[in-house]
Design a protein around this motif. Structure first.
Motif, PDB file in Angstrom:
ATOM      1  N   SER A   1      29.002   0.377   2.607  1.00  0.00           N
ATOM      2  CA  SER A   1      29.854   1.515   2.258  1.00  0.00           C
ATOM      3  C   SER A   1      29.496   2.045   0.882  1.00  0.00           C
ATOM      4  O   SER A   1      28.950   1.317   0.038  1.00  0.00           O
ATOM      5  CB  SER A   1      31.332   1.087   2.263  1.00  0.00           C
ATOM      6  N   LEU A   2      29.842   3.299   0.680  1.00  0.00           N
ATOM      7  CA  LEU A   2      29.590   3.961  -0.583  1.00  0.00           C
ATOM      8  C   LEU A   2      30.638   5.059  -0.738  1.00  0.00           C
ATOM      9  O   LEU A   2      31.024   5.682   0.259  1.00  0.00           O
ATOM     10  CB  LEU A   2      28.188   4.578  -0.564  1.00  0.00           C
ATOM     11  N   ARG A   3      31.097   5.287  -1.965  1.00  0.00           N
ATOM     12  CA  ARG A   3      32.006   6.405  -2.201  1.00  0.00           C
ATOM     13  C   ARG A   3      31.397   7.358  -3.222  1.00  0.00           C
ATOM     14  O   ARG A   3      31.100   6.964  -4.356  1.00  0.00           O
ATOM     15  CB  ARG A   3      33.374   5.934  -2.694  1.00  0.00           C
ATOM     16  N   LEU A   4      31.230   8.585  -2.807  1.00  0.00           N
ATOM     17  CA  LEU A   4      30.736   9.627  -3.689  1.00  0.00           C
ATOM     18  C   LEU A   4      31.904  10.380  -4.304  1.00  0.00           C
ATOM     19  O   LEU A   4      32.940  10.555  -3.664  1.00  0.00           O
ATOM     20  CB  LEU A   4      29.856  10.606  -2.917  1.00  0.00           C
ATOM     21  N   SER A   5      31.716  10.809  -5.538  1.00  0.00           N
ATOM     22  CA  SER A   5      32.726  11.594  -6.234  1.00  0.00           C
ATOM     23  C   SER A   5      32.131  12.930  -6.655  1.00  0.00           C
ATOM     24  O   SER A   5      30.926  13.031  -6.914  1.00  0.00           O
ATOM     25  CB  SER A   5      33.225  10.853  -7.474  1.00  0.00           C
ATOM     26  N   CYS A   6      32.987  13.918  -6.739  1.00  0.00           N
ATOM     27  CA  CYS A   6      32.586  15.248  -7.196  1.00  0.00           C
ATOM     28  C   CYS A   6      33.636  15.729  -8.185  1.00  0.00           C
ATOM     29  O   CYS A   6      34.757  16.069  -7.790  1.00  0.00           O
ATOM     30  CB  CYS A   6      32.478  16.196  -6.019  1.00  0.00           C
ATOM     31  N   ALA A   7      33.273  15.738  -9.450  1.00  0.00           N
ATOM     32  CA  ALA A   7      34.189  16.174 -10.505  1.00  0.00           C
ATOM     33  C   ALA A   7      33.999  17.656 -10.759  1.00  0.00           C
ATOM     34  O   ALA A   7      32.870  18.124 -10.938  1.00  0.00           O
ATOM     35  CB  ALA A   7      33.926  15.385 -11.779  1.00  0.00           C
TER      36      ALA A   7
ATOM     37  N   GLY B   1      28.016   8.539  -7.853  1.00  0.00           N
ATOM     38  CA  GLY B   1      28.316   7.493  -6.892  1.00  0.00           C
ATOM     39  C   GLY B   1      27.206   7.174  -5.913  1.00  0.00           C
ATOM     40  O   GLY B   1      27.331   6.253  -5.109  1.00  0.00           O
ATOM     41  N   GLY B   2      26.125   7.941  -5.952  1.00  0.00           N
ATOM     42  CA  GLY B   2      25.016   7.649  -5.068  1.00  0.00           C
ATOM     43  C   GLY B   2      24.298   6.376  -5.482  1.00  0.00           C
ATOM     44  O   GLY B   2      24.548   5.805  -6.533  1.00  0.00           O
ATOM     45  N   GLY B   3      23.396   5.935  -4.606  1.00  0.00           N
ATOM     46  CA  GLY B   3      22.628   4.738  -4.909  1.00  0.00           C
ATOM     47  C   GLY B   3      21.991   4.162  -3.665  1.00  0.00           C
ATOM     48  O   GLY B   3      21.897   4.822  -2.629  1.00  0.00           O
ATOM     49  N   LEU B   4      21.567   2.916  -3.781  1.00  0.00           N
ATOM     50  CA  LEU B   4      20.924   2.204  -2.682  1.00  0.00           C
ATOM     51  C   LEU B   4      21.946   1.287  -2.023  1.00  0.00           C
ATOM     52  O   LEU B   4      22.636   0.530  -2.706  1.00  0.00           O
ATOM     53  CB  LEU B   4      19.748   1.383  -3.211  1.00  0.00           C
ATOM     54  N   VAL B   5      22.046   1.386  -0.720  1.00  0.00           N
ATOM     55  CA  VAL B   5      23.004   0.572   0.035  1.00  0.00           C
ATOM     56  C   VAL B   5      22.342   0.104   1.324  1.00  0.00           C
ATOM     57  O   VAL B   5      21.503   0.816   1.890  1.00  0.00           O
ATOM     58  CB  VAL B   5      24.298   1.366   0.312  1.00  0.00           C
ATOM     59  N   GLN B   6      22.724  -1.076   1.770  1.00  0.00           N
ATOM     60  CA  GLN B   6      22.183  -1.585   3.014  1.00  0.00           C
ATOM     61  C   GLN B   6      22.899  -0.955   4.214  1.00  0.00           C
ATOM     62  O   GLN B   6      24.081  -0.581   4.121  1.00  0.00           O
ATOM     63  CB  GLN B   6      22.316  -3.100   3.079  1.00  0.00           C
ATOM     64  N   ALA B   7      22.192  -0.862   5.302  1.00  0.00           N
ATOM     65  CA  ALA B   7      22.788  -0.351   6.535  1.00  0.00           C
ATOM     66  C   ALA B   7      24.032  -1.171   6.872  1.00  0.00           C
ATOM     67  O   ALA B   7      24.037  -2.406   6.745  1.00  0.00           O
ATOM     68  CB  ALA B   7      21.779  -0.416   7.668  1.00  0.00           C
TER      69      ALA B   7
END
Length: 124
Positions: free
Chosen positions: A17-23, A8-14
């Motif tokens: 929003s971003l959602r990270l997942s951990c399986a 779920g990581g990546g490049l996002v503007q200030a």
């Protein structure tokens, strides 16, 4: 053993929003406290948030309170980190961790199981 894989990581503007997942796989996911940590270039790994095995209680670093939300879905063996109103200083590799510990345990060395990390880059 617990195996953890972040995504779920990546490049996002200030301000975005971003959602990270951990399986998780391996031992029973619902037995473990789950945590999120991050490490920026040249800095030590630091605690972000944690959640109890049932999901009933959460704990946050002061700098993330109100912007980040940790959650988990035990049926899916997955933990999440919702990141809102991100800032350039949130740029880091984000790691999830698991252990049988207190959710107030903020020292990385006290957590036994780690994922490989996912890069989050916030542009200004």
């Amino acid at each position: 053993q617990v195996q953890l894989v972040e995504s779920g990581g990546g490049l996002v503007q200030a301000g975005g929003s971003l959602r990270l997942s951990c399986a998780a796989s391996g031992r029973t996911f619902s037995n473990y406290v789950m945590g999120w940590f991050r490490q920026a270039p040249g800095k030590e790994r630091e605690f972000v948030a944690s959640i109890t095995p049932s999901g009933g209680f959460t704990y946050y670093a002061d700098s993330e309170k109100g912007r980040f939300t940790i959650s988990r879905d035990n049926a899916k063996n997955t933990a999440y980190l919702q990141m809102n109103n991100v800032k350039p200083e949130d740029t880091a590799v984000y790691y999830c961790a698991a252990d049988s510990t207190l959710i107030t345990q903020t020292l990385p060395g006290r957590w036994n199981y780690w994922g490989q990390g996912t890069q989050v880059t916030v542009s200004s």
